[in-house]
Write an enzyme that holds these catalytic residues in place. Sequence first.
Site, PDB file in Angstrom:
ATOM      1  CG  ASP A 184      43.638  41.518  35.906  1.00  0.00           C
ATOM      2  OD1 ASP A 184      43.818  41.356  37.132  1.00  0.00           O
ATOM      3  OD2 ASP A 184      44.534  41.307  35.073  1.00  0.00           O
ATOM      4  CG  HIS A 185      41.193  38.075  40.668  1.00  0.00           C
ATOM      5  ND1 HIS A 185      41.928  37.240  39.871  1.00  0.00           N
ATOM      6  CD2 HIS A 185      41.730  37.947  41.907  1.00  0.00           C
ATOM      7  CE1 HIS A 185      42.854  36.643  40.586  1.00  0.00           C
ATOM      8  NE2 HIS A 185      42.760  37.051  41.828  1.00  0.00           N
ATOM      9  CG  HIS A 247      46.446  38.672  37.896  1.00  0.00           C
ATOM     10  ND1 HIS A 247      45.220  39.027  37.428  1.00  0.00           N
ATOM     11  CD2 HIS A 247      46.369  37.333  38.144  1.00  0.00           C
ATOM     12  CE1 HIS A 247      44.423  37.963  37.397  1.00  0.00           C
ATOM     13  NE2 HIS A 247      45.109  36.924  37.822  1.00  0.00           N
TER      14      HIS A 247
HETATM   15  C1  BG6 Z   1      44.483  33.471  39.040  1.00  0.00           C
HETATM   16  C2  BG6 Z   1      45.449  32.448  38.541  1.00  0.00           C
HETATM   17  O1  BG6 Z   1      44.185  34.415  38.045  1.00  0.00           O
HETATM   18  O2  BG6 Z   1      45.040  34.145  40.171  1.00  0.00           O
HETATM   19  C3  BG6 Z   1      45.802  31.468  39.633  1.00  0.00           C
HETATM   20  O3  BG6 Z   1      44.888  31.761  37.444  1.00  0.00           O
HETATM   21  C4  BG6 Z   1      46.280  32.184  40.860  1.00  0.00           C
HETATM   22  O4  BG6 Z   1      46.788  30.549  39.193  1.00  0.00           O
HETATM   23  C5  BG6 Z   1      45.313  33.288  41.261  1.00  0.00           C
HETATM   24  O5  BG6 Z   1      46.397  31.236  41.914  1.00  0.00           O
HETATM   25  C6  BG6 Z   1      45.908  34.127  42.368  1.00  0.00           C
HETATM   26  O6  BG6 Z   1      44.958  35.045  42.831  1.00  0.00           O
HETATM   27  P1  BG6 Z   1      45.071  35.662  44.299  1.00  0.00           P
HETATM   28  O7  BG6 Z   1      43.969  36.656  44.339  1.00  0.00           O
HETATM   29  O8  BG6 Z   1      44.880  34.524  45.248  1.00  0.00           O
HETATM   30  O9  BG6 Z   1      46.428  36.255  44.401  1.00  0.00           O
END
Ligand code: BG6
Length: 510
Positions: A184-185, A247
């Site tokens: 989960d980044h 997230h």
């Molecule tokens: C991803 C989603 O997990 O996270 C995308 O699939 C989204 O739709 C992205 O744009 C957002 O990541 P960050 O790090 O740019 O907030």
Amino acid sequence: MKKTDNQMLVIFGASGDLTARKLIPALFNLYIAKQLPANFVVLGASRSNLSDEAFRRKVLYDSPYLKNKIEHLKDNYLKGFSDMFFYEDLGDDYTQSYEGLAARIGELNGKYGTGSNYMFYLSTPPSLYEPIAKNLADAGLSSQEEGWKRLIVEKPFGYSLETAKNLNQGLQKYFRESQIYRIDHYLGKETVQNLLVTRFSNSIFEPLWNRNYIHHVEITNAESVGVEKRGGYYDKSGALRDMFQNHLLQIVSLVVMEPPIGDEPEEIRNEKVKALKSLRVMKDEASLFENTIRAQYVASEINGEKVKGYREEDGVDPNSTTETYAAVKFFVDNWRWRDVPFYVRTAKRMPTKVTEVIIHFKTPHHQIFKDSGVSSKDNKLIIRIQPDEGILIKFGVKVPGQGFKVERANLDFYYSSLAETYVMEAYERLLLDAMQGDATLYARADEVEAAWEFVDPILDYWKNSKDVRMYGYAAGVWGPENADELIDDLGFWRNPGQNLADDPGYCVIC
Ligand code: BG6
């Protein structure tokens, strides 16, 4: 610094976008920072017919995502990196035997001394996760008799509670839970991890971190972009599955959790699961109707430029009922949080890109300065996840002059002010952790299921109820007109600007 074993990273879906956009730049940063082990090999695997050289060219030399980073590098320095990369064509599909792959892995392992330690990264459609895990196991590649074996899977992890459970069971047939890393980044973001530090390494916040002092909690995740080129995927997913289930509930769990005994991965993950399990699951239509809002962006003009509505985007059904905006109010049924409302929203095509957590404190129990206007100026702790990362405390100060008029002042901290400013990219941090066998920032099976348990009834209700509405909002505004209705008597959401200290209402169209 922790030791990183010699190892091989095998990327499935190696010719895809995620590999080029996130994984290779993360590996490159680790290379520059001398964080890769002495013996390290990356083996790309997918259905494209590429030679090692063509793969290197595609994901390194010709990559738009590395262009700025490699421009000024000496040729032999870059070659040192590119020499680690190899490619194996998997043929027509991922489900045929991996005998050839196993032989190649064995050969590279012998030649480059990667210690039979293999990390398999599945950057493929989720429907392939289980077949790939099975094939790896059939080829003897999940056995830890010699060297360790780890499996990293990307989101989405499941489409519903049932599919997530099936997927967990499916993967666990071939790999042990301790070998599975669900990415989960958001957990790789420094500022998300800092939620733990803010709470548990200070003695000034935790005593107030409960229903006695906190009035409500607000979490906003806004993106200025639309669905970009991912209309096909997004239309089957929607904001709740794409951002909220993973997230945002991860962020919620860090705000809600009890202090862990220590910083061991299982201790932290145990508390996060407990937190997610204590979210009150809304099951009846009346609660779901009152506490959830979904909406879609419609065509508009931003900065003089015409912007498509969601239903006009490529890959999106013109009659789609997939939400691009989701807002949910909920409660947490435990001793600490009883009766404290949580308001969480996520959306695309908002006025700006921002993610922040706002802790709204209660007004003082006894108001001495009755005419000061203090009651409308509650204390807030704003934790900015991105951009302009930092922390802001809003507190009352006396307006100079007669009487006791109170104004709200800002006490702020910005990450950019730290002397040590190098902040690892999320994927860089997460890859390094997995390479070192640290699963703290990865989601465990029960954690993912607990999150789905909460989200499932909302999805069902949105899909099946006759009463549920789909609101529209013009691309570039803060959601549908009635979004503030969710906030009860509290008035409105804090609509943050691009900078941490911007006050609500401030609106950046970027
Ligand atoms: C991803 C989603 O997990 O996270 C995308 O699939 C989204 O739709 C992205 O744009 C957002 O990541 P960050 O790090 O740019 O907030």
